[in-house]
Design an enzyme around this catalytic site. Structure first.
Site, PDB file in Angstrom:
ATOM      1  N   ASN A  30       0.836  -1.121  -0.096  1.00 17.94           N
ATOM      2  CA  ASN A  30      -0.207   0.092  -0.110  1.00 17.94           C
ATOM      3  C   ASN A  30       1.021   1.208   0.008  1.00 17.94           C
ATOM      4  OD1 ASN A  30      -1.904   2.015   0.180  1.00 17.94           O
ATOM      5  ND2 ASN A  30      -2.542   1.351   2.480  1.00 17.94           N
TER       6      ASN A  30
ATOM      7  N   LYS B 237       0.055   4.164  -0.429  1.00 17.32           N
ATOM      8  CA  LYS B 237      -0.585   5.269   0.193  1.00 17.32           C
ATOM      9  C   LYS B 237      -0.460   6.536  -0.747  1.00 17.32           C
ATOM     10  CE  LYS B 237      -0.235   3.552   4.700  1.00 17.32           C
ATOM     11  NZ  LYS B 237      -0.410   3.615   6.130  1.00 17.32           N
TER      12      LYS B 237
ATOM     13  N   HIS C  64     -10.075   1.344   4.143  1.00 18.77           N
ATOM     14  CA  HIS C  64      -8.558   1.594   4.959  1.00 18.77           C
ATOM     15  C   HIS C  64      -8.987   2.646   5.916  1.00 18.77           C
ATOM     16  CE1 HIS C  64      -4.552   2.821   6.077  1.00 18.77           C
ATOM     17  NE2 HIS C  64      -4.194   1.422   5.443  1.00 18.77           N
TER      18      HIS C  64
ATOM     19  N   GLU D  24      -7.472   4.868   7.376  1.00 20.61           N
ATOM     20  CA  GLU D  24      -6.996   6.261   7.049  1.00 20.61           C
ATOM     21  C   GLU D  24      -8.305   6.961   6.328  1.00 20.61           C
ATOM     22  OE1 GLU D  24      -3.361   5.668   5.242  1.00 20.61           O
ATOM     23  OE2 GLU D  24      -2.299   5.175   6.984  1.00 20.61           O
TER      24      GLU D  24
ATOM     25  N   GLU E  72      -6.320  -5.037  10.268  1.00 22.33           N
ATOM     26  CA  GLU E  72      -5.234  -3.852  10.616  1.00 22.33           C
ATOM     27  C   GLU E  72      -5.557  -2.967  11.912  1.00 22.33           C
ATOM     28  OE1 GLU E  72      -2.840  -2.654   7.074  1.00 22.33           O
ATOM     29  OE2 GLU E  72      -4.653  -1.282   6.875  1.00 22.33           O
TER      30      GLU E  72
ATOM     31  N   GLY F 208       1.587   2.554  11.036  1.00 20.24           N
ATOM     32  CA  GLY F 208       2.451   3.552  10.534  1.00 20.24           C
ATOM     33  C   GLY F 208       3.080   4.023  11.936  1.00 20.24           C
TER      34      GLY F 208
ATOM     35  N   SER G  39       2.753  -2.096  10.419  1.00 19.78           N
ATOM     36  CA  SER G  39       3.881  -1.706  10.869  1.00 19.78           C
ATOM     37  C   SER G  39       4.673  -3.120  10.592  1.00 19.78           C
ATOM     38  CB  SER G  39       4.275  -1.266  12.424  1.00 19.78           C
ATOM     39  OG  SER G  39       3.820  -0.100  12.648  1.00 19.78           O
TER      40      SER G  39
HETATM   41  P1  PGA Z   1       2.093   0.490   7.667  1.00 21.33           P
HETATM   42  O1  PGA Z   1       0.833   0.685   7.008  1.00 21.33           O
HETATM   43  O2  PGA Z   1       2.836  -0.776   7.165  1.00 21.33           O
HETATM   44  O3  PGA Z   1       3.261   1.560   7.367  1.00 21.33           O
HETATM   45  O4  PGA Z   1       1.926   0.470   9.152  1.00 21.33           O
HETATM   46  C1  PGA Z   1      -0.126  -0.302   6.895  1.00 21.33           C
HETATM   47  C2  PGA Z   1      -1.137   0.165   6.049  1.00 21.33           C
HETATM   48  O5  PGA Z   1      -1.859   1.175   6.351  1.00 21.33           O
HETATM   49  O6  PGA Z   1      -2.015  -0.595   5.180  1.00 21.33           O
END
Ligand code: PGA
Length: 255
Positions: free
Chosen positions: A8, A10, A98, A100, A169, A175, A215
């Site tokens: 991903n 982003k 997601h 976010e 998740e 993140g 992460s």
């Molecule tokens: P990350 O993000 O690996 O940077 O924690 C995962 C995600 O948002 O899908």
């Protein structure tokens, strides 16, 4: 079954040149690690071009999709992207829901349900993201949060077993560099499986892949992939570095 590793990206990178360099480097790695199903989820602006250039080497996905698939002339949804546009650009997957987007853009479970239905109905593979917030985690309300999301997000979906994946998740792990432990992620994955078995025929639920995200990096991926209920990973930050992502693919290939 092959492990599913989803990158991903982003809202990265900021130029087409960087996006193409990364997609090209990762697609070479994907050809090397054929035991893994590798999916690159790019921002729309790079996706349409790169998915068509590299589709014979690696799978592509979007980070969102709209729920309408308009007939000719009916697409009055400024700024949105339809399932057909993605399919016609050789995009196979769509990340949906997601955290976010749920948190910062007001995406609701009702909207997510419409997107999952539209994606599946129109031949895309959907990667539905669910997970608890930090407050829910602290209160011991993880299962409650997962159940609430799954019931609404998957309402009315009773087929497409091979085309649906659920990404667990935990919001607090995304993140932050603070991942959930493989053992707790496994417990959540088992709970997700039991919940979806109540929502759709057992045979269908059994074909839904459950992956972990939050992460994930090359040092911890092995722990998740060793868990029996976890079929892959959704990787954010670590997918922007071809070398690190390559290590993740190598480990997934050897599981
Ligand atoms: P990350 O993000 O690996 O940077 O924690 C995962 C995600 O948002 O899908």
């Amino acid at each position: 079954m092959k492990k599913l590793i989803v990158a991903n990206w982003k809202m990265n990178p900021q130029t087409h040149g960087e996006a193409e360099r990364l997609a090209s480097a990762v697609s070479k790695l994907a050809l090397k690690f054929k035991g893994v199903e590798t999916v690159l989820c790019l921002p729309f602006v790079w996706l349409a071009d790169l998915s068509q250039k590299y589709a014979d080497k690696i799978e592509f996905g979007s980070q969102d999709v709209f729920w309408e698939n308009p007939s000719a002339g009916g697409g009055a949804f400024t700024g949105e992207i339809s399932p057909a546009m993605l399919k016609n650009s050789k995009v196979k997957y769509a990340i949906i829901g997601h955290s976010e987007r749920r948190r910062h853009l007001g995406e609701t479970d009702e909207m997510i349900n419409k997107k999952v239905r539209a994606a599946l109905k129109n031949g895309l593979r959907a990667i539905l993201c669910v997970g608890e917030t930090f407050q829910e985690h602290k209160k011991g309300a993880t299962q409650f949060a997962l159940r609430r999301q799954l019931r609404k997000d998957l309402e009315g979906i009773s087929k497409f077993r091979d085309r649906l994946a659920v990404a667990y998740e935990p919001v607090w792990a995304i993140g932050t560099g603070v991942p959930e432990t493989p053992q707790n992620a496994e417990a959540a994955a088992m709970f997700i499986r039991s919940e979806i078995s109540k929502l759709m025929p057992r045979r269908v639920a059994g074909g839904v892949r459950i992956i972990y995200g939050g992460s994930v990096n090359s040092r911890n991926i092995g722990g998740y992939l060793a868990m029996p209920s976890i079929s892959g990973a959704l990787v954010g930050g670590a997918s922007l570095d071809a070398k690190d992502f390559g290590k993740i693919l190598k480990i997934a290939n050897n599981v």
